[in-house]
Design a protein around this motif. Structure first.
Motif, PDB file in Angstrom:
ATOM      1  N   VAL A 255       0.845  -1.196   0.000  1.00 32.11           N
ATOM      2  CA  VAL A 255       0.000   0.000   0.000  1.00 32.11           C
ATOM      3  C   VAL A 255       0.883   1.250   0.000  1.00 32.11           C
ATOM      4  CG1 VAL A 255      -1.855   1.252   1.156  1.00 32.11           C
ATOM      5  CG2 VAL A 255      -1.759  -1.253   1.311  1.00 32.11           C
ATOM      6  N   PRO A 256       1.200   1.797  -1.180  1.00 28.42           N
ATOM      7  CA  PRO A 256       1.875   3.103  -1.208  1.00 28.42           C
ATOM      8  C   PRO A 256       0.904   4.177  -0.705  1.00 28.42           C
ATOM      9  CG  PRO A 256       2.041   1.959  -3.333  1.00 28.42           C
ATOM     10  CD  PRO A 256       1.012   1.238  -2.524  1.00 28.42           C
ATOM     11  N   LEU A 257       1.285   4.856   0.359  1.00 26.77           N
ATOM     12  CA  LEU A 257       0.436   5.897   0.953  1.00 26.77           C
ATOM     13  C   LEU A 257       0.835   7.238   0.357  1.00 26.77           C
ATOM     14  CD1 LEU A 257       0.593   4.656   4.663  1.00 26.77           C
ATOM     15  CD2 LEU A 257      -1.334   4.420   3.086  1.00 26.77           C
ATOM     16  N   CYS A 258       0.067   7.665  -0.648  1.00 26.48           N
ATOM     17  CA  CYS A 258       0.386   8.891  -1.365  1.00 26.48           C
ATOM     18  C   CYS A 258      -0.315  10.094  -0.765  1.00 26.48           C
ATOM     19  CB  CYS A 258       0.000   8.727  -2.829  1.00 26.48           C
ATOM     20  SG  CYS A 258       0.273  10.196  -3.833  1.00 26.48           S
ATOM     21  N   GLY A 259      -1.585   9.923  -0.372  1.00 29.44           N
ATOM     22  CA  GLY A 259      -2.351  11.039   0.163  1.00 29.44           C
ATOM     23  C   GLY A 259      -3.587  10.562   0.887  1.00 29.44           C
ATOM     24  N   MET A 260      -4.256  11.481   1.559  1.00 27.29           N
ATOM     25  CA  MET A 260      -5.471  11.187   2.329  1.00 27.29           C
ATOM     26  C   MET A 260      -6.453  12.343   2.122  1.00 27.29           C
ATOM     27  SD  MET A 260      -4.822   8.362   4.282  1.00 27.29           S
ATOM     28  CE  MET A 260      -3.324   7.352   4.314  1.00 27.29           C
ATOM     29  N   VAL A 261      -6.844  12.552   0.866  1.00 27.30           N
ATOM     30  CA  VAL A 261      -7.577  13.775   0.532  1.00 27.30           C
ATOM     31  C   VAL A 261      -8.904  13.894   1.282  1.00 27.30           C
ATOM     32  CG1 VAL A 261      -8.782  12.850  -1.485  1.00 27.30           C
ATOM     33  CG2 VAL A 261      -8.176  15.285  -1.404  1.00 27.30           C
ATOM     34  N   SER A 262      -9.483  12.772   1.695  1.00 29.60           N
ATOM     35  CA  SER A 262     -10.749  12.844   2.440  1.00 29.60           C
ATOM     36  C   SER A 262     -10.566  13.480   3.815  1.00 29.60           C
ATOM     37  CB  SER A 262     -11.346  11.442   2.608  1.00 29.60           C
ATOM     38  OG  SER A 262     -10.581  10.664   3.512  1.00 29.60           O
ATOM     39  N   GLN A 263      -9.339  13.569   4.270  1.00 29.74           N
ATOM     40  CA  GLN A 263      -9.070  14.074   5.616  1.00 29.74           C
ATOM     41  C   GLN A 263      -8.573  15.519   5.643  1.00 29.74           C
ATOM     42  OE1 GLN A 263      -9.809  11.703   8.291  1.00 29.74           O
ATOM     43  NE2 GLN A 263     -10.741  11.068   6.357  1.00 29.74           N
ATOM     44  N   TYR A 264      -8.203  16.063   4.497  1.00 31.66           N
ATOM     45  CA  TYR A 264      -7.543  17.366   4.484  1.00 31.66           C
ATOM     46  C   TYR A 264      -8.433  18.494   4.989  1.00 31.66           C
ATOM     47  CZ  TYR A 264      -4.034  15.055   1.544  1.00 31.66           C
ATOM     48  OH  TYR A 264      -3.079  14.207   1.039  1.00 31.66           O
ATOM     49  N   ASN A 265      -9.743  18.394   4.739  1.00 29.96           N
ATOM     50  CA  ASN A 265     -10.663  19.440   5.174  1.00 29.96           C
ATOM     51  C   ASN A 265     -11.629  18.950   6.249  1.00 29.96           C
ATOM     52  OD1 ASN A 265     -10.144  21.823   3.212  1.00 29.96           O
ATOM     53  ND2 ASN A 265     -10.226  20.030   1.887  1.00 29.96           N
ATOM     54  N   ALA A 266     -11.324  17.776   6.818  1.00 31.43           N
ATOM     55  CA  ALA A 266     -12.207  17.205   7.836  1.00 31.43           C
ATOM     56  C   ALA A 266     -12.038  17.943   9.158  1.00 31.43           C
ATOM     57  CB  ALA A 266     -11.902  15.728   8.031  1.00 31.43           C
TER      58      ALA A 266
END
Length: 349
Positions: A255-266
């Protein structure tokens, strides 16, 4: 008539929750490119394109001093990857001259005074027929290399394996899926609209894709589309999506962890509940930053291979272009909300 330079200023830290255009503002300052004094190692650039990318949301957190990327400074121009034409060079600048087209970190502005070396790290671009200049901020720039390095160095896909890509219609995800196809993998992706899913299936060659916004149960949908499990998950989204993917991972998956876009504005981070799966199935989860792979040899390999795949028609690319610097704040917010397909760029001039 006085000469000016239009800039986009970081006005206010948005805190937790969604960033809005009001957190940035346009400002005009007196500026004459013919009289500006350049210091040792500086270059004056007439900016043509700027890039807007998800990682910049983290740079708006002025309290985050330990991030891999320095926070923006309130009251000062925002910075990003950009492309422009060299208008003048200061003392001590080698290998770059007036008229050259370069890429590097520039201000969100019509004119930008940059360091030729770090932190701008300017690179000359050899313009090629048939390749849009803006692609050097996308498939032939940082997002493309992020896809290439993350998938091949960490994901290590093997022919016949199943590769899943979240945010698959974005600047990075769209490239990841097509590289995986070029390596002989079965590729499944998700996106946020039916139109984007159509692009994945009909243009990018994905084997299966779905609109995550219309699915009631992500875990079951992934099991349906990945009946043999998932060997490589290129993670761009995080949160509930990551949780659903982990439940479908095969033993010794990567699992390359590139980003977590669902969390950026949470306002509150989502707690993934099934991390024990990583232990039981011996999964490798590895975060990375593309600059980890900025060696001359690897960058040359990436550029040669990517251009070859483009010329052979194995990879198509999409970009969303906002016209005018004044559209940059809106383009940035829209990119975070997933309104773009492929790479979001702003055409300045």
């Amino acid at each position: 008539m006085p000469k000016t330079n239009t800039q986009v200023i970081f006005k206010e830290d948005p805190g937790k929750g969604w960033v809005e255009p009001k957190h940035m503002e346009l400002r005009k300052v007196d500026f004459d490119p013919d009289t500006v004094t350049l210091k040792e190692g500086e270059v004056l650039i007439k900016v043509r394109y700027i890039s807007v990318d998800p990682y910049m949301r983290g740079r708006m957190d002025t309290s985050n001093k330990k991030s891999y990327s320095q926070p923006f400074e309130i009251g000062k121009p925002m910075t990003a990857g950009g492309i422009g034409e060299v208008y003048n060079v200061g003392p001590g600048v080698k290998d770059i001259k007036k008229g050259d087209i370069v890429s590097g970190m520039v201000e969100w502005a019509e004119w930008s005074v940059c360091k030729a070396a770090f932190p701008s790290s300017l690179q000359k671009i050899t313009v090629q027929e048939g390749i849009p200049l803006s692609w050097y901020l996308g498939i032939l720039g940082m997002p493309g290399m992020t896809a290439y390095a993350g998938l091949l160095k960490i994901g290590e896909p093997k022919a016949g394996e199943t590769v899943y890509v979240s945010a698959a219609s974005g600047a990075v995800g769209l490239v990841v899926g097509q590289i995986a196809k070029a390596k002989g993998c079965r590729v499944v992706g998700s996106a946020g609209t039916d139109e984007k899913v159509k692009v994945l299936l009909e243009e990018a060659g994905f084997d299966a894709a779905f609109n995550y916004k219309t699915v009631d149960n992500l875990e079951k949908k992934l099991a349906e589309l990945c009946p043999d499990g998932i060997d490589v998950n290129f993670e761009n989204v995080g949160g509930e999506m990551l949780e659903a993917v982990l439940a479908n991972m095969n033993y010794h998956g990567r699992v390359p962890l590139c980003g977590m876009v669902s969390q950026y504005n949470a306002k509150e981070p989502y707690g993934v509940k099934n991390l024990m799966v990583c232990v039981a199935r011996r999964l490798l989860l590895k975060g990375f930053i593309v600059s980890d792979y900025y060696s001359p040899e690897f960058m040359a390999e990436f550029a040669q291979q990517m251009k070859q795949w483009i010329q052979e028609g194995k990879i198509i690319y999409k970009e969303t272009v906002a016209e005018g610097l004044e559209k940059a704040p809106e383009a940035f917010v829209n990119m975070l909300k997933g309104h773009n397909t492929g790479k979001q760029v702003v055409k300045v001039a």
